[in-house]
Design a protein around this motif. Structure first.
Motif: not given
Length: 329
Positions: A166-191
């Motif tokens: 979670g960040s001061t940018d207002g987003l909470v994100s769910v990441h699968d860290t077993s995925v190597a590519d950062e562009d594909e890492l985030t499973v879901q973003t909540l605002n």
């Protein structure tokens, strides 16, 4: 409201804030304070002072997390992480993770991984994963997941590859860290559309988010509920509870909800309210709340934890005190 009474306390100093307080798996209490100290306390006798105390080397100390039965991690503004063995009374290792100040941390003993989140530095806020099985080695670095300070990190309760941020940018994100590519890492973003103060899991697929201005919402991140919309948006908790601030949301171990710790300085009151799920309807229940009258005076309560087996609550505040609370006679 059911009220508890102060039975014991320790004061670190008049100009000291107690920043965080955690219960260790072995039944101790560990705290960090603004005098840059990590302290181990005996919950049976706070007034005796710390069982042991360690001077940290983080610049300003910001973060404390458990890493095992007797191991904790600390971090702060100089980008270093310290790993401490409380039983041995010594620092195991300290290592540099980033040039940026560290604002958050999560520890996963199962994979021996420490995740840290940085403040925005040189137009970049990063999440860095470190493997500490032997000598600390960086295993991943993500620089484009958030656009502002990363204020909270937590691992999934049963899947060690899933990391919530979670960040001061207002987003909470769910990441699968077993995925190597950062562009594909985030499973879901909540605002939440508000700067994130706390975020975590209420169960395998339920996530909560709390903002710095007390907005609160619950999300279902299961595949069946993939929209990213809140299943319950409470809005500003101050309006519905009468509090002035929310210190934290502590999930219950049985997955049945959480404890919302909220305070009102002008009333010198701190209240533990139950977040409950009644057949899919989430509510903050004040009817059976637990009050701590007097709290930490007119100062903010920074942290709290429970010893259910002895019916005790412990709080830490900006008055420099750690207090023990139990039912009155």
């Amino acid at each position: 409201m059911y009220t508890l009474t102060t039975t014991d306390e320790h004061r670190f100093g008049s100009d000291v804030y107690v920043l965080d307080l955690l219960r260790t798996p072995t039944g101790g209490l560990v705290s960090i304070s603004s005098d840059q100290k990590l302290s181990l306390l005996d919950p049976a006798s706070l007034r005796r002072g710390p069982v042991s105390s360690f001077q940290t080397d983080h610049g300003n100390l910001t973060t404390l997390r458990l890493f095992g039965d007797n191991v904790v991690c600390t971090a702060g503004e100089n980008g270093n992480v310290g790993v401490w063995d409380l039983r041995a009374g010594a620092q195991v290792v300290q290592f540099a993770t980033s040039e940026a100040p560290l604002a958050s941390m999560a520890c996963n003993p199962e994979t021996q991984t420490i995740a840290v989140g940085t403040e925005l530095h040189n137009h970049e806020a990063s999440i860095l994963l470190w493997d500490v099985r032997s000598a600390p080695v960086q295993k991943a670095a993500y620089h484009d997941l958030h656009s502002d300070d990363i204020t909270t990190l937590t691992y999934h309760p049963s899947n060690p590859n899933v990391l919530l941020s979670g960040s001061t940018d207002g987003l909470v994100s769910v990441h699968d860290t077993s995925v190597a590519d950062e562009d594909e890492l985030t499973v879901q973003t909540l605002n939440l559309n508000a700067s994130i103060h706390r975020a975590g899991f209420l169960g395998p697929s339920l996530v909560y988010a709390l903002s710095h201005d007390e907005r609160f919402a619950i999300y279902d991140i299961s595949e069946a509920q993939g929209s990213g919309d809140a299943i319950k948006d409470f809005g500003d908790l101050r309006g519905g509870t009468g509090c002035q601030y929310v210190a934290d949301i502590v999930p219950k171990n049985d997955g049945s909800g959480a404890i919302v710790g909220a305070g009102a300085q002008d009333q010198q009151m701190f209240e533990l309210m139950f977040l409950t799920n009644n057949q899919g309807s989430w509510e903050v229940n004040r009817g059976n709340s637990v009050g701590l009258p007097g709290a930490h005076g007119e100062e903010i309560v920074r942290a709290y934890c429970f010893f259910d087996e002895s019916q005790m609550v412990f709080t830490a505040g900006e008055d420099g005190r750690v207090k023990a609370w139990r039912p009155g006679n």
